[in-house]
Every structure is written in C-alpha cells, then in structure tokens.
Write a protein that holds these residues in place. Structure first.
Motif, mmCIF file in Angstrom:
data_model
loop_
_atom_site.group_PDB
_atom_site.id
_atom_site.type_symbol
_atom_site.label_atom_id
_atom_site.label_comp_id
_atom_site.label_asym_id
_atom_site.label_seq_id
_atom_site.Cartn_x
_atom_site.Cartn_y
_atom_site.Cartn_z
ATOM 1 N N SER A 100 0.756 -1.162 -0.129
ATOM 2 C CA SER A 100 -0.061 -0.005 -0.003
ATOM 3 C C SER A 100 0.654 1.224 -0.093
ATOM 4 C CB SER A 100 -0.980 0.006 1.229
ATOM 5 O OG SER A 100 -1.889 -0.918 1.126
ATOM 6 N N GLY A 146 0.393 3.001 -3.298
ATOM 7 C CA GLY A 146 -0.667 3.847 -2.876
ATOM 8 C C GLY A 146 -1.914 3.014 -2.257
ATOM 9 N N LYS A 147 -2.478 3.426 -1.240
ATOM 10 C CA LYS A 147 -3.403 2.377 -0.637
ATOM 11 C C LYS A 147 -4.607 2.281 -1.648
ATOM 12 C CE LYS A 147 -4.452 3.035 3.571
ATOM 13 N NZ LYS A 147 -4.936 3.333 5.023
ATOM 14 N N ASN A 148 -5.286 3.421 -2.124
ATOM 15 C CA ASN A 148 -6.449 3.072 -3.003
ATOM 16 C C ASN A 148 -6.007 2.184 -4.193
ATOM 17 O OD1 ASN A 148 -7.984 4.683 -1.245
ATOM 18 N ND2 ASN A 148 -7.443 6.441 -2.298
ATOM 19 N N VAL A 149 -4.829 2.542 -4.883
ATOM 20 C CA VAL A 149 -4.551 1.629 -6.109
ATOM 21 C C VAL A 149 -4.354 0.212 -5.700
ATOM 22 C CG1 VAL A 149 -2.649 1.520 -7.740
ATOM 23 C CG2 VAL A 149 -3.257 3.655 -7.132
ATOM 24 N N ARG A 209 -5.773 -1.303 -3.360
ATOM 25 C CA ARG A 209 -7.092 -2.159 -2.962
ATOM 26 C C ARG A 209 -7.904 -2.103 -4.141
ATOM 27 N NH1 ARG A 209 -8.929 1.100 2.852
ATOM 28 N NH2 ARG A 209 -7.623 -0.176 4.149
ATOM 29 N N ALA A 210 -7.953 -1.410 -5.071
ATOM 30 C CA ALA A 210 -8.486 -1.210 -6.346
ATOM 31 C C ALA A 210 -7.882 -2.851 -7.211
ATOM 32 C CB ALA A 210 -8.167 -0.258 -7.285
ATOM 33 N N CYS A 211 -6.579 -2.870 -7.274
ATOM 34 C CA CYS A 211 -5.958 -3.982 -7.943
ATOM 35 C C CYS A 211 -6.555 -5.412 -7.385
ATOM 36 C CB CYS A 211 -4.473 -3.852 -8.112
ATOM 37 S SG CYS A 211 -3.784 -2.566 -8.855
ATOM 38 N N LYS A 233 -9.253 -5.733 -5.625
ATOM 39 C CA LYS A 233 -10.692 -5.974 -5.980
ATOM 40 C C LYS A 233 -11.062 -6.341 -7.248
ATOM 41 C CE LYS A 233 -15.009 -3.481 -5.123
ATOM 42 N NZ LYS A 233 -15.752 -2.419 -4.889
ATOM 43 N N TYR A 259 -5.097 -1.124 -16.518
ATOM 44 C CA TYR A 259 -4.931 -0.727 -14.784
ATOM 45 C C TYR A 259 -4.015 -1.548 -14.279
ATOM 46 C CZ TYR A 259 -5.925 1.526 -10.482
ATOM 47 O OH TYR A 259 -5.786 2.248 -9.373
ATOM 48 N N HIS A 278 -0.147 -0.706 -12.815
ATOM 49 C CA HIS A 278 0.017 -0.483 -11.545
ATOM 50 C C HIS A 278 0.588 -1.569 -10.836
ATOM 51 C CE1 HIS A 278 -1.657 3.574 -11.518
ATOM 52 N NE2 HIS A 278 -2.552 3.127 -12.316
ATOM 53 N N TYR A 289 -5.329 -8.670 0.413
ATOM 54 C CA TYR A 289 -6.525 -7.637 0.992
ATOM 55 C C TYR A 289 -7.669 -8.274 1.228
ATOM 56 C CZ TYR A 289 -3.030 -4.237 -0.405
ATOM 57 O OH TYR A 289 -1.854 -3.420 -0.677
#
Length: 447
Positions: free
Chosen positions: A149, A153-156, A158-160, A162, A174, A178, A197
């Motif tokens: 993270s 980056g935390k959001n990136v 977590r998005a990966c 998911k 994406y 990343h 995650y």
C-alpha cells in the motif's frame, strides 16, 4: 553514541563491528543510534557508501542500515552511472538479507514517508517476485499489505485486489500499469495478491520464506576454509612457494610458479594510487626455527610481492637484509628504517615485521611519539606477520602507540590492504576502494 571516525576506514570498521539491531517499534520512527554516521557517509559519497555493503566482514546490521539509507534518500542530481550502481547494490542486499529484516526496512520507509520511484520499485520487485511469495503472504499478510500500500498507494492497491478478485470487471490495462508489470510471474501474483487484501482464502504458512535468502548469502559470504592444522605450506600459495625457495634453493619452475601466484592474488585486491613506503623486517629473528623456519619472512615477502603489483609507487626500506627474496640476517633497527622512509614523504608507511625489536628496545615507540612534535603527521601502521591466527604477541609489540594490523594467511591480504589504504589520503583511498568494490560487485553478481 561515541564519536565515530568518519574516514573511509572508520566507516568500514564501524560496519564490521556495530551489531546493534535496526529497531522499529509500533507507531514509532526507526531507532538506530548511528543514523548520523550513515547519513553523513551517504551525503559525502553515496556510491562508495553503498558499495561498502559488498565488503567482506560487514555485519547484517550494517547492511540493514545501508539498504534503508539507500532507499529512503532521493537520487535527484545523481549521474546515471551512480544510480545504476545503487540499484545493483539494492538488489544484492535484498537477495542476501533475511526477509524479515527486509520487511522491517520496508515498514521503516513507510514510517518516514519515503516513497521515491526507486523506493517503490524496490519494494514491489522484492515482494511480487519473492520465490516463496505465497508462504510469505500467509505468514506476514498484514506486513505485506502495509508495504504494498505504501509503494503503490492504498487506493491503487485495494483497487487492484478488488479487480483480481472479480476478473469480469477487471481493467487489465490498469492492473498491468500499476501491478503486473513488476511481476515476473503475473499469474501467480493474480492469485496471491487478493489474499493480502482479504479478497481470497488465506492458508497457514510454514515459514519457508525465511530460508529463501540463504542460498544467495552463502554464495555472497563464502570464504575459503582455513586449515585447522597449520603447516609451513598451507598458509597460501605464495608463502608456500617461498618456503620451498628458501629451504630448497632457487629453481626456474618455482620462480615461474611464484610469479603466477603473485599475479593471481594481486588481480583480486584493491589498487593504491598514492605513494606507499614499506619497511620490511628481514632481520635474523624473522628466519624462525624448527618447523617454522622461514615461515615469518615468507609471509612478509609474500605481502611485499603483492604490494608491488597493487601499488605502482611503492618504495621498500629493508631492515636486516634486502633483495627480492631476502635471506634473514642482522639486527632489527626498525626506527632507523622508518626515518629513511619518512624522508621520502610518502602518503603512508607500513611496517611489516614479526614484532621482535632486538636492538635498542623501545626505540621505535619513542620515535613514533616524537614525530608529531617534529611536524611529521604521515600515517604509520605496524603489520604483524604471524605463523597462525593465535600467535601470542605479548612480547612482539614494539610500538603500541601505532595502529596494529595482523596477518598470517594469504587470504588476509585483502583486509590488510584495505585497512592500509583507508588510512591514507581520503581521495586516494576512495578511488582505490571504489574500483575494488565495483569489481567485487561484478564478481558476486556474475556468480
């Protein structure tokens, strides 16, 4: 912390002796009481500082710190060549350090908010390409989540995770940009990454990941095994050949073998580009007796012959007898030879002796004590030539007010020469040490 000598030699000695761990407590900044030394060394010469991680004898605690310092600091303004060297050192340290120590360094980088491009790349490459990633993910899931993270980056991140847990809605471009472009085995990462995650089923880890670095560490720190029983001819090829020459007489075959062994040894050692004066003790006491006859002088001469190859500007000042292979005779008047050596204004004087001062005892110590009063500040070092590593030197220290080095085996020449080199002019020592460590880095990586 006590003041530390911040010369090249002082830093290297510190890295070989300072064994306090690099500590990271929950919610706190990393704790390391020698941070100022590492920061200063990096600022003065980042490349040479990082290369010290390759030097023989550096403790894991020192390599932990080097890895952290190299990864936490910006490389803006550095040349491409220096950046490349730092990347190679980083990869090497990541290969040989214990995985838990590496993860501690990564967490420390998160605490100090260090997230340069080279920092993030190192974290992602290490974790995603770890040979036992699945086991490490099961054993250290929370730690890997925090490290990834931070790097992504935390959001990136977590998005990966998911997207990978639901491939039907995944944005492949994406994911590639990343995450997957850092992985040598994207399919394995696709399976394991969601687990970090909590998007998949976590398994019980075995701890096997902790052993992944051992094969690299064994290769990196592998040293020639020293003989348990010491004989006149198993302390290195050069001194063994000299023993045969001393005891059996000159022969063309032995001379050729001697030259070959000296060349081979010198190729693996650092070069000194300054002016070095060698006071070589070839007095009667260096002959020895019984089974040790000619052993002392043989190892001293072996070191002299190697120095002649490694130090183009070398001058030799013989005590007792002279010649390429001097026959020991005469008294040990080291003080007079030291005066002669100092008159040539060298960058350093190295005294190589068995330590027996059999004429004017105490004369050398008194002379050394007087030199600063005469305005002479040339570094002088006393190098003890021994038969074994356990020799008793109680009666063989004629000048305790000089820096003392010891050697008994040909494998000691590397440390001996580095120590001598690091006591000289900073610029000269840095040049020679940098060249040597770069070659050593090439050798380690190639194997």
């Amino acid at each position: 912390m006590d003041a530390i000598n911040q010369t090249v030699g002082g830093i290297l000695q510190h890295l070989r002796s300072h064994n306090e761990p690099f500590v990271l407590h929950k919610g706190k900044q990393p704790q390391w009481n020698d941070e100022a030394l590492h920061s200063s060394a990096y600022q003065n010469n980042a490349e040479l500082y990082a290369l010290m991680g390759v030097a023989k004898g550096v403790l894991p605690q020192g390599r932990d710190r080097i890895l952290f310092q190299v990864l936490r600091t910006s490389r803006i303004g550095m040349t491409p060549e220096i950046r490349h060297t730092l990347d190679r050192i980083t990869n090497l340290l990541l290969s040989v350090l214990h995985p838990d120590k590496v993860l501690t360094v990564f967490l420390a980088l998160r605490r100090v908010r260090a997230n340069h491009k080279h920092t993030a790349k190192a974290i992602l490459n290490y974790i995603l390409n770890h040979p036992d990633l699945e086991d490490m993910a099961n054993c250290r899931r929370r730690t890997l989540e925090d490290c990834l993270s931070h790097a992504m980056g935390k959001n990136v991140a977590r998005a990966c995770a998911k997207m990978l847990s639901n491939p039907a809605v995944a944005d492949q471009q994406y994911l590639r940009r990343h995450l997957l472009r850092f992985a040598r085995d994207p399919e394995k990462v696709k399976t394991i990454f969601p687990v970090l995650y909590k998007q998949g089923t976590r398994q019980t880890g075995s701890g096997q990941y902790k052993l992944a670095h051992t094969q690299f560490l064994e290769k990196f720190d592998r040293q020639e095994e020293r003989p348990k029983t010491i004989t006149p001819t198993n302390r290195g090829d050069i001194s063994a050949t000299l023993i045969h020459l001393y005891r059996g007489g000159i022969s063309a075959e032995l001379q050729q073998a001697l030259e070959r062994y000296v060349e081979d040894a010198a190729k693996k050692l650092p070069r000194f580009h300054g002016k070095l004066a060698l006071v070589l003790d070839a007095s009667a006491s260096t002959k020895g007796y019984g089974d040790r006859e000619y052993c002392g002088i043989s190892q001293s001469v072996a070191f002299q012959l190697v120095l002649e190859k490694c130090c183009p500007n070398l001058q030799i000042f013989a005590v007792g007898n002279s010649g390429q292979i001097p026959i020991p005779k005469g008294n040990t008047d080291i003080a007079l030879a030291l005066l002669d050596a100092l008159e040539t204004q060298p960058d350093l004087v190295a005294i190589v002796s068995d330590g027996y001062e059999n004429i004017y005892p105490g004369d050398l110590a008194r002379l050394v004590a007087t030199l600063p009063q005469l305005g002479i500040h040339t570094p002088v070092v006393f190098c003890h030539s021994k038969f074994t590593g356990s020799d008793d030197l109680t009666l063989r220290r004629p000048a305790t007010n000089l820096p003392q080095l010891e050697f008994w085996h040909q494998d000691d020449f590397e440390d001996l020469l580095i120590s001598i080199l690091s006591m000289t002019n900073q610029n000269q020592s840095e040049i020679g040490l940098r060249e040597f460590l770069l070659k050593k880095l090439d050798l380690v990586i190639s194997h």
